[in-house]
Design a protein around this motif. Structure first.
Motif, PDB file in Angstrom:
ATOM      1  N   UNK A 133      15.334   6.321 100.992  1.00 55.78           N
ATOM      2  CA  UNK A 133      14.283   6.375 102.005  1.00 55.78           C
ATOM      3  C   UNK A 133      14.848   6.217 103.416  1.00 55.78           C
ATOM      4  N   UNK A 134      15.867   5.367 103.568  1.00 56.78           N
ATOM      5  CA  UNK A 134      16.510   5.202 104.862  1.00 56.78           C
ATOM      6  C   UNK A 134      15.606   4.646 105.942  1.00 56.78           C
ATOM      7  N   UNK A 135      14.734   3.697 105.605  1.00 55.54           N
ATOM      8  CA  UNK A 135      13.814   3.117 106.576  1.00 55.54           C
ATOM      9  C   UNK A 135      14.560   2.268 107.605  1.00 55.54           C
ATOM     10  N   UNK A 136      13.999   2.229 108.815  1.00 62.93           N
ATOM     11  CA  UNK A 136      14.546   1.384 109.875  1.00 62.93           C
ATOM     12  C   UNK A 136      13.444   1.070 110.880  1.00 62.93           C
ATOM     13  N   UNK A 137      13.682   0.044 111.689  1.00 64.53           N
ATOM     14  CA  UNK A 137      12.740  -0.300 112.759  1.00 64.53           C
ATOM     15  C   UNK A 137      11.351  -0.648 112.254  1.00 64.53           C
ATOM     16  N   UNK A 141       8.920  -2.855 108.900  1.00 64.08           N
ATOM     17  CA  UNK A 141       7.788  -3.780 109.077  1.00 64.08           C
ATOM     18  C   UNK A 141       6.583  -3.291 108.288  1.00 64.08           C
ATOM     19  N   UNK A 142       6.270  -1.995 108.407  1.00 66.80           N
ATOM     20  CA  UNK A 142       5.137  -1.435 107.672  1.00 66.80           C
ATOM     21  C   UNK A 142       5.346  -1.548 106.165  1.00 66.80           C
ATOM     22  N   UNK A 143       6.582  -1.363 105.731  1.00 70.39           N
ATOM     23  CA  UNK A 143       6.876  -1.449 104.301  1.00 70.39           C
ATOM     24  C   UNK A 143       6.671  -2.874 103.796  1.00 70.39           C
ATOM     25  N   UNK A 144       7.113  -3.855 104.562  1.00 71.57           N
ATOM     26  CA  UNK A 144       6.952  -5.252 104.158  1.00 71.57           C
ATOM     27  C   UNK A 144       5.473  -5.613 104.035  1.00 71.57           C
ATOM     28  N   UNK A 145       4.672  -5.131 104.992  1.00 68.25           N
ATOM     29  CA  UNK A 145       3.223  -5.374 104.935  1.00 68.25           C
ATOM     30  C   UNK A 145       2.628  -4.740 103.680  1.00 68.25           C
ATOM     31  N   UNK A 146       3.026  -3.489 103.407  1.00 63.03           N
ATOM     32  CA  UNK A 146       2.538  -2.792 102.217  1.00 63.03           C
ATOM     33  C   UNK A 146       2.978  -3.503 100.945  1.00 63.03           C
ATOM     34  N   UNK A 147       4.195  -4.050 100.969  1.00 66.36           N
ATOM     35  CA  UNK A 147       4.716  -4.773  99.811  1.00 66.36           C
ATOM     36  C   UNK A 147       3.909  -6.044  99.540  1.00 66.36           C
ATOM     37  N   UNK A 148       3.543  -6.744 100.598  1.00 66.64           N
ATOM     38  CA  UNK A 148       2.739  -7.960 100.445  1.00 66.64           C
ATOM     39  C   UNK A 148       1.350  -7.632  99.901  1.00 66.64           C
TER      40      UNK A 148
END
Length: 277
Positions: A133-137, A141-148
């Motif tokens: 996926x190569x997420x950054x920046x 943050x959006x991924x962490x929120x979605x994970x929670x």
């Protein structure tokens, strides 16, 4: 390219074998309960060996590629992920046929023991997905929120199916694992909407990740806690097996998708450089 197609054909064969196992079980041709138990386990063991061989072939294809240095890590993560999961599969075979090992409520509580292998196995697979996926920046943050959010939904689902008296061992292991395996579906959705990956590849890969969550949701709902702890066995085992093997047969191709992505990016960069000249 030829080698890649061979691995795809092998995965199709693996999925076909898993479906055949399911059909034979549902039709009563054989069953993991009774005289044909050894036939079922031998057939499934053969399927797992074929799955591992295909994963190792994919790793070899990666090692021979011009981008091997960059994507060898992804290939190794997938191989070790599968090895851990295969160990979990062996536990779930319940070769000794021991039941109610951790209490008097859950008959198939050996499923909790397999978490010790499936947990690290899927975490390694998640790392491989993260590399792809190569997420950054802000994406992180959006991924962490979605994970929670995903974890909260998974916890709610788990509490709804959990049986009182299951015991702390089964509850902690299966509850923690429910939160982890739910992230496979989230990563699948992330892959599905990723613009970095070709549409067909990301759709199939996303399906494989989502099926991993579905397979384990079926285990919890119908095999572990279902039927007041007795489980809807062996039918649910066969259904879960078909879905799980399909998932694994797909996700082991993740390194090849990463290589294809690198090739596409390289060609795009070369084309843009040519236009600039």
């Amino acid at each position: 390219m030829v080698a890649r197609w061979h691995t795809v054909k092998i995965s199709v064969l693996i999925i076909a074998l898993a479906m055949l196992d399911l059909i034979f079980t549902l039709l009563g041709v054989w069953s993991v309960v009774g005289e044909t138990r050894n036939w079922v386990l031998s057939f499934e063991a053969l399927t797992l060996i074929l799955l591992l061989c295909n994963c190792l072939i994919i790793r070899q294809v990666i090692n021979q590629h011009q981008y091997a240095h960059s994507y060898r890590l992804v290939a190794n993560l997938v191989v070790f992920s599968l090895l851990f999961c295969l160990a979990g599969d062996i536990v779930n075979f319940n070769l000794a046929q021991h039941y109610f090992q951790h209490g008097a409520v859950i008959k198939h509580d050996y499923l909790a023991d397999s978490v010790w292998f499936f947990m690290p196995g899927y975490l390694l697979l998640f790392l491989a997905c993260w590399c792809l996926l190569g997420y950054s920046g802000t994406q992180v943050v959006y991924f962490i929120i979605a994970m929670l959010i995903t974890s909260l939904l998974a916890l709610f689902s788990y509490l709804n199916m959990h049986l009182p008296g299951s015991g702390w061992y089964v509850t902690l292991l299966t509850g923690g694992y429910a939160l982890v395996i739910a992230q496979a579906a989230l990563l699948g959705l992330c892959l599905l909407i990723s613009s970095r990956i070709a549409k067909t590849q990301r759709t199939i890969l996303a399906l494989g990740m989502i099926l991993a969550t579905v397979a384990d949701a079926l285990i919890g709902q119908f095999w572990l806690f279902g039927n007041e702890g007795q489980g809807y066995y062996p039918q649910i085992r066969a259904i879960n097996w078909a879905i799980y093997i399909t998932s694994q047969a797909i996700v082991i191709h993740l390194p090849l998708v990463a290589i294809t992505q690198a090739q596409t990016s390289s060609r795009t960069s070369a084309a843009e450089a040519g236009l600039a000249k």
